[in-house]
Scaffold this active site. Sequence first.
Site, PDB file in Angstrom:
ATOM      1  N   SER A  79    -101.698 -44.935 -24.110  1.00 22.13           N
ATOM      2  CA  SER A  79    -102.459 -45.118 -22.870  1.00 22.13           C
ATOM      3  C   SER A  79    -103.927 -45.429 -23.172  1.00 22.13           C
ATOM      4  O   SER A  79    -104.451 -45.091 -24.229  1.00 22.13           O
ATOM      5  CB  SER A  79    -102.393 -43.855 -22.014  1.00 22.13           C
ATOM      6  OG  SER A  79    -101.064 -43.523 -21.691  1.00 22.13           O
TER       7      SER A  79
HETATM    8  N1  SAH Z   1     -98.549 -40.061 -23.724  1.00 25.71           N
HETATM    9  C1  SAH Z   1     -98.348 -41.289 -24.481  1.00 25.71           C
HETATM   10  C2  SAH Z   1     -98.135 -42.466 -23.546  1.00 25.71           C
HETATM   11  C3  SAH Z   1     -96.875 -43.166 -23.908  1.00 25.71           C
HETATM   12  S1  SAH Z   1     -96.268 -44.367 -22.788  1.00 25.71           S
HETATM   13  C4  SAH Z   1     -99.472 -41.540 -25.459  1.00 25.71           C
HETATM   14  O1  SAH Z   1    -100.471 -40.818 -25.426  1.00 25.71           O
HETATM   15  O2  SAH Z   1     -99.347 -42.430 -26.305  1.00 25.71           O
HETATM   16  C5  SAH Z   1     -94.999 -43.451 -21.953  1.00 25.71           C
HETATM   17  C6  SAH Z   1     -93.904 -42.860 -22.807  1.00 25.71           C
HETATM   18  O3  SAH Z   1     -92.990 -42.204 -21.928  1.00 25.71           O
HETATM   19  C7  SAH Z   1     -93.082 -43.860 -23.619  1.00 25.71           C
HETATM   20  O4  SAH Z   1     -93.099 -43.490 -24.972  1.00 25.71           O
HETATM   21  C8  SAH Z   1     -91.678 -43.725 -23.017  1.00 25.71           C
HETATM   22  O5  SAH Z   1     -90.643 -43.916 -23.964  1.00 25.71           O
HETATM   23  C9  SAH Z   1     -91.701 -42.319 -22.485  1.00 25.71           C
HETATM   24  N2  SAH Z   1     -90.735 -42.011 -21.429  1.00 25.71           N
HETATM   25  C10 SAH Z   1     -90.343 -42.784 -20.382  1.00 25.71           C
HETATM   26  N3  SAH Z   1     -89.416 -42.148 -19.633  1.00 25.71           N
HETATM   27  C11 SAH Z   1     -89.214 -40.923 -20.212  1.00 25.71           C
HETATM   28  C12 SAH Z   1     -88.369 -39.811 -19.933  1.00 25.71           C
HETATM   29  N4  SAH Z   1     -87.518 -39.796 -18.894  1.00 25.71           N
HETATM   30  N5  SAH Z   1     -88.437 -38.740 -20.753  1.00 25.71           N
HETATM   31  C13 SAH Z   1     -89.265 -38.713 -21.824  1.00 25.71           C
HETATM   32  N6  SAH Z   1     -90.081 -39.745 -22.146  1.00 25.71           N
HETATM   33  C14 SAH Z   1     -90.062 -40.841 -21.361  1.00 25.71           C
END
Ligand code: SAH
Length: 230
Positions: A79
């Site tokens: 993000s």
């Molecule tokens: N917090 C992260 C942002 C990652 S983007 C950071 O700091 O880098 C969002 C993430 O949510 C992705 O890796 C995606 O695979 C995950 N995601 C999406 N749906 C999800 C679910 N139902 N359970 C767990 N993770 C999920």
Amino acid sequence: MPAVVQVNYICRMRATEDGYRHKGLRRKLVETVRGKGITDEKVLAAIENIPRHFFLDSAFDEVAYEDKAFPIAEKQTISQPYTVAYQTQLLEVKPHQKVLEIGTGSCYQAAVLAELGAKVFTIERQKKLFDTNKTFQWIKKYPSIKFFYGDGFEGLPTYAPFDKVIITAAAPFVPEKLIDQMKVGGMMVIPFGSGDVQVMKRLIKQQDGSVKEEVFDNFSFVPMLQGKND
Ligand code: SAH
């Protein structure tokens, strides 16, 4: 030639040196994020302390301190720092609170929460991303982060109740099970909506189990998807 070339952006080569140049760029990033309206000094200090370039492939070294989202593996993103700061500020994390994070991704948001003293329980549905974080040596400096491979819609009933829940993917609806796993007075910060743009909401759990809702600015996240992906 294959029709689709799969590029894995994260962890082919992870930087491990944190030099003066990186620290200087980080200070500038903090001023940028402050300029966009973030006022919580503890959140800003966490951003200043965490080497964001460690969370990206070394190919991103030059740009790691721009206030932008970048690709990681599995078509997911780390993000934007402003977004991380915004969600973290809304969450009002206090030391020793139990925080459930949905969407570990690069683990940067989890590191920010751990810097604030939280006990972090973070879930990722993409097996490759989950595995990548297992070999991330630097993150081991935060033993307070516990990693889980699973579907965030299910939460972690074994470890409930949580003081705070932060969802870092676009949620098409409020996951009822996660509300159940919150303490009374606990908060959830959730980018809500299934279109290109989501609205940031903060939900506060009431004594009777209902939630009080506050609505904030618009953001754009990758979608929160059901089930695991191995
Ligand atoms: N917090 C992260 C942002 C990652 S983007 C950071 O700091 O880098 C969002 C993430 O949510 C992705 O890796 C995606 O695979 C995950 N995601 C999406 N749906 C999800 C679910 N139902 N359970 C767990 N993770 C999920």
